[in-house]
Design an enzyme around this catalytic site. Structure first.
Site, PDB file in Angstrom:
ATOM      1  N   GLY A   5       1.760  -9.946   9.595  1.00 43.55           N
ATOM      2  CA  GLY A   5       1.578 -11.284   9.027  1.00 43.55           C
ATOM      3  C   GLY A   5       0.763 -12.258   9.850  1.00 43.55           C
TER       4      GLY A   5
ATOM      5  CB  THR B 185       6.915  -4.034  12.562  1.00 51.57           C
ATOM      6  OG1 THR B 185       6.373  -4.928  11.568  1.00 51.57           O
ATOM      7  CG2 THR B 185       7.924  -4.745  13.427  1.00 51.57           C
ATOM      8  CG  ASN B 186       3.766   0.998   9.838  1.00 52.47           C
ATOM      9  OD1 ASN B 186       3.128   0.599   8.855  1.00 52.47           O
ATOM     10  ND2 ASN B 186       3.501   2.135  10.443  1.00 52.47           N
TER      11      ASN B 186
ATOM     12  CB  SER C 293       3.344   5.409   7.658  1.00 47.20           C
ATOM     13  OG  SER C 293       2.351   4.756   8.396  1.00 47.20           O
TER      14      SER C 293
ATOM     15  CE  LYS D 128       2.000   0.104  13.038  1.00 49.07           C
ATOM     16  NZ  LYS D 128       0.675   0.039  12.448  1.00 49.07           N
TER      17      LYS D 128
ATOM     18  CG  PHE E 283      -0.805   9.187   7.193  1.00 46.21           C
ATOM     19  CD1 PHE E 283      -0.690   7.822   7.373  1.00 46.21           C
ATOM     20  CD2 PHE E 283       0.128  10.016   7.830  1.00 46.21           C
ATOM     21  CE1 PHE E 283       0.333   7.277   8.155  1.00 46.21           C
ATOM     22  CE2 PHE E 283       1.148   9.488   8.607  1.00 46.21           C
ATOM     23  CZ  PHE E 283       1.249   8.122   8.762  1.00 46.21           C
TER      24      PHE E 283
ATOM     25  CG  ASN F 267      -0.403   0.696   2.412  1.00 46.82           C
ATOM     26  OD1 ASN F 267      -0.469   1.928   2.522  1.00 46.82           O
ATOM     27  ND2 ASN F 267       0.189  -0.072   3.310  1.00 46.82           N
TER      28      ASN F 267
ATOM     29  CG  ASN G 106       3.104   4.634   1.844  1.00 45.07           C
ATOM     30  OD1 ASN G 106       3.963   4.296   1.038  1.00 45.07           O
ATOM     31  ND2 ASN G 106       2.278   3.773   2.401  1.00 45.07           N
ATOM     32  CB  THR G 107       4.118  10.303   5.782  1.00 42.07           C
ATOM     33  OG1 THR G 107       2.732  10.020   5.645  1.00 42.07           O
ATOM     34  CG2 THR G 107       4.308  11.756   6.196  1.00 42.07           C
TER      35      THR G 107
HETATM   36  C1  LIG Z   1      -3.603  -0.822   3.381  1.00 43.68           C
HETATM   37  C2  LIG Z   1      -2.867  -0.588   4.673  1.00 43.68           C
HETATM   38  C3  LIG Z   1      -2.917   0.660   5.287  1.00 43.68           C
HETATM   39  C4  LIG Z   1      -2.220   0.880   6.477  1.00 43.68           C
HETATM   40  N1  LIG Z   1      -2.312   2.106   7.084  1.00 43.68           N
HETATM   41  C5  LIG Z   1      -1.684   2.305   8.268  1.00 43.68           C
HETATM   42  C6  LIG Z   1      -1.811   3.537   8.950  1.00 43.68           C
HETATM   43  O1  LIG Z   1      -2.524   4.452   8.535  1.00 43.68           O
HETATM   44  N2  LIG Z   1      -1.112   3.695  10.112  1.00 43.68           N
HETATM   45  C7  LIG Z   1      -0.336   2.711  10.644  1.00 43.68           C
HETATM   46  O2  LIG Z   1       0.251   2.899  11.715  1.00 43.68           O
HETATM   47  N3  LIG Z   1      -0.225   1.514  10.033  1.00 43.68           N
HETATM   48  C8  LIG Z   1      -0.881   1.294   8.871  1.00 43.68           C
HETATM   49  N4  LIG Z   1      -0.774   0.074   8.256  1.00 43.68           N
HETATM   50  C9  LIG Z   1       0.086  -0.961   8.857  1.00 43.68           C
HETATM   51  C10 LIG Z   1      -0.694  -1.963   9.696  1.00 43.68           C
HETATM   52  O3  LIG Z   1      -1.288  -1.307  10.815  1.00 43.68           O
HETATM   53  C11 LIG Z   1       0.220  -3.084  10.213  1.00 43.68           C
HETATM   54  O4  LIG Z   1       1.204  -2.522  11.073  1.00 43.68           O
HETATM   55  C12 LIG Z   1       0.932  -3.834   9.081  1.00 43.68           C
HETATM   56  O5  LIG Z   1       0.104  -3.945   7.943  1.00 43.68           O
HETATM   57  C13 LIG Z   1       1.353  -5.243   9.509  1.00 43.68           C
HETATM   58  O6  LIG Z   1       0.233  -6.027   9.850  1.00 43.68           O
HETATM   59  P1  LIG Z   1      -0.498  -7.052   8.823  1.00 43.68           P
HETATM   60  O7  LIG Z   1       0.578  -7.869   8.193  1.00 43.68           O
HETATM   61  O8  LIG Z   1      -1.440  -7.827   9.686  1.00 43.68           O
HETATM   62  O9  LIG Z   1      -1.232  -6.221   7.827  1.00 43.68           O
HETATM   63  C14 LIG Z   1      -1.466  -0.173   7.062  1.00 43.68           C
HETATM   64  C15 LIG Z   1      -1.440  -1.418   6.442  1.00 43.68           C
HETATM   65  C16 LIG Z   1      -2.123  -1.641   5.262  1.00 43.68           C
HETATM   66  C17 LIG Z   1      -2.062  -3.013   4.633  1.00 43.68           C
END
Ligand SMILES: Cc1cc2nc3c(=O)[nH]c(=O)nc-3n(C[C@H](O)[C@H](O)[C@H](O)COP(=O)(O)O)c2cc1C
Length: 326
Positions: A267, A217-218, A154, A189, A91, A87, A156-157
């Site tokens: 994951g 983690t992020n 994140s 985070k 934000f 992604n 993307n910022t």
């Molecule tokens: C589409 C998408 C948008 C996300 N947006 C944010 C966000 O706005 N802020 C944030 O702290 N993490 C964001 N994340 C990260 C998730 O909160 C998480 O830390 C990360 O995806 C790992 O978990 P997962 O493998 O279960 O998805 C985003 C993840 C995805 C897939």
């Protein structure tokens, strides 16, 4: 689209979860340790749905001070065979005032779900004003959060991850502590891409500064674990992230012990995945990508599976299993 439908979900009693899954952190009771990770419900559209689906908490956000649109579409890519997402959302947020009001309305109607409020700066905020953005968010949203997550990770910022450094963490901490000390807990985070040599100093600083916990983690910018060539930029989540996140959870736990809790993410798509993160050192876990591929019953099945795994290993509560593999 789906979120718009879920936003009309009525508030109902949360489903019963096995007693050994109850856990107490940040001075609060959590019915179970399975949470919704940030990013799926950025504007707190559907907390009643998350409660009914069996989540023990939801992290809403990332919320920015002023509304902003985020990156133009397309901005999310599915990699179904890899059980992953990439992604580049950047934000999108309705802004702190609108989202804060919505959370207050749910609280007034009797929502019991624990709500973590994840916050970040606006895209056009210059680096010199980022700490001031966090201060504004803390002032505006601290009173309605069960805990707040300072998102510094994140991808993307532009420039955000640089705020994970010890100097920048100090700057942010003193900004959110002013003008008056709030009682809400602040967590940080972190990115899974922090260099192993820098992680120790970052964790020590987080503890010294009195942060209440770490979310690890992020998403990752690395493609090492993806297994296919994919040149789309953005944050990778889901199965290819799982071991990277778990290694980081373990490394943080080894460094800081039980001084402050870790919320583990990355994951998780099964009870075994969640249990692995807990055994590595996470006191709570969160997921996003797993929900996309496994569907809405995932939180309930993780809770049932976790209770069975605890019993199998002779633990009478989640807290006994935290960090046993660290
Ligand atoms: C589409 C998408 C948008 C996300 N947006 C944010 C966000 O706005 N802020 C944030 O702290 N993490 C964001 N994340 C990260 C998730 O909160 C998480 O830390 C990360 O995806 C790992 O978990 P997962 O493998 O279960 O998805 C985003 C993840 C995805 C897939």
């Amino acid at each position: 689209m789906v979120l718009a439908m879920l936003s009309a979900w009525p508030i109902s009693e949360p489903p019963a979860t096995p007693r050994e899954l109850n856990t107490r952190l940040f001075g609060l009771e959590f019915r179970n340790p399975v949470g919704l990770a940030a990013g799926l419900d950025k504007d707190a559209a559907a907390p009643a749905a998350w409660q009914s689906l069996g989540f023990g908490f939801a992290e809403v956000g990332t919320i920015t001070p002023r509304p902003q649109a985020g990156t133009s579409r397309p901005r999310i890519w599915r990699l179904p065979e890899q059980r992953a997402l990439i992604n580049q959302l950047g934000f999108p947020s309705k802004g702190m005032e609108a989202v804060g009001r919505r959370i207050e309305q749910f609280r007034a109607k009797g929502l019991k779900l624990r709500i973590g409020i994840n916050v970040g700066p606006n895209k056009d905020t210059p680096a010199s004003r980022v700490a001031a953005d966090y201060a504004m968010l803390a002032r505006g949203l601290g009173a309605i959060a069960d805990f707040m997550v300072i998102n510094l990770s994140s991808p993307n910022t532009p420039g955000l991850r640089a705020f994970q450094s010890p100097e920048r963490l100090r700057e942010i901490r003193s900004a959110i502590d002013e003008p008056r000390r709030s009682t809400v807990c602040y967590l940080v985070k972190l990115s899974p891409d922090i260099d192993a040599t820098e992680l120790g100093a970052i964790c020590d600083t987080i503890v010294q500064l009195g942060f209440a916990g770490i979310v690890a983690t992020n998403t990752t910018l690395a493609r090492t674990e993806l297994g296919i060539a994919w040149d789309q930029a953005g944050g990778l989540s889901g199965r290819p992230l799982r071991e990277r996140s778990r290694n980081m959870i373990r490394a943080i736990r080894r460094r800081i012990g039980a001084q402050i809790p870790i919320i583990g993410a990355g994951g998780i798509a099964s009870a075994d995945d969640a249990y692995g993160h807990i055994r590595a050192g996470a006191s709570l876990v969160e997921l996003y990508t797993g929900l996309i591929y496994e569907g809405p019953t995932l939180a309930a099945s993780l809770n049932a599976g976790l209770a069975a795994l605890l019993r199998r290993d002779g633990f009478s509560s989640i807290s006994e299993a935290v960090g046993v593999d660290a």
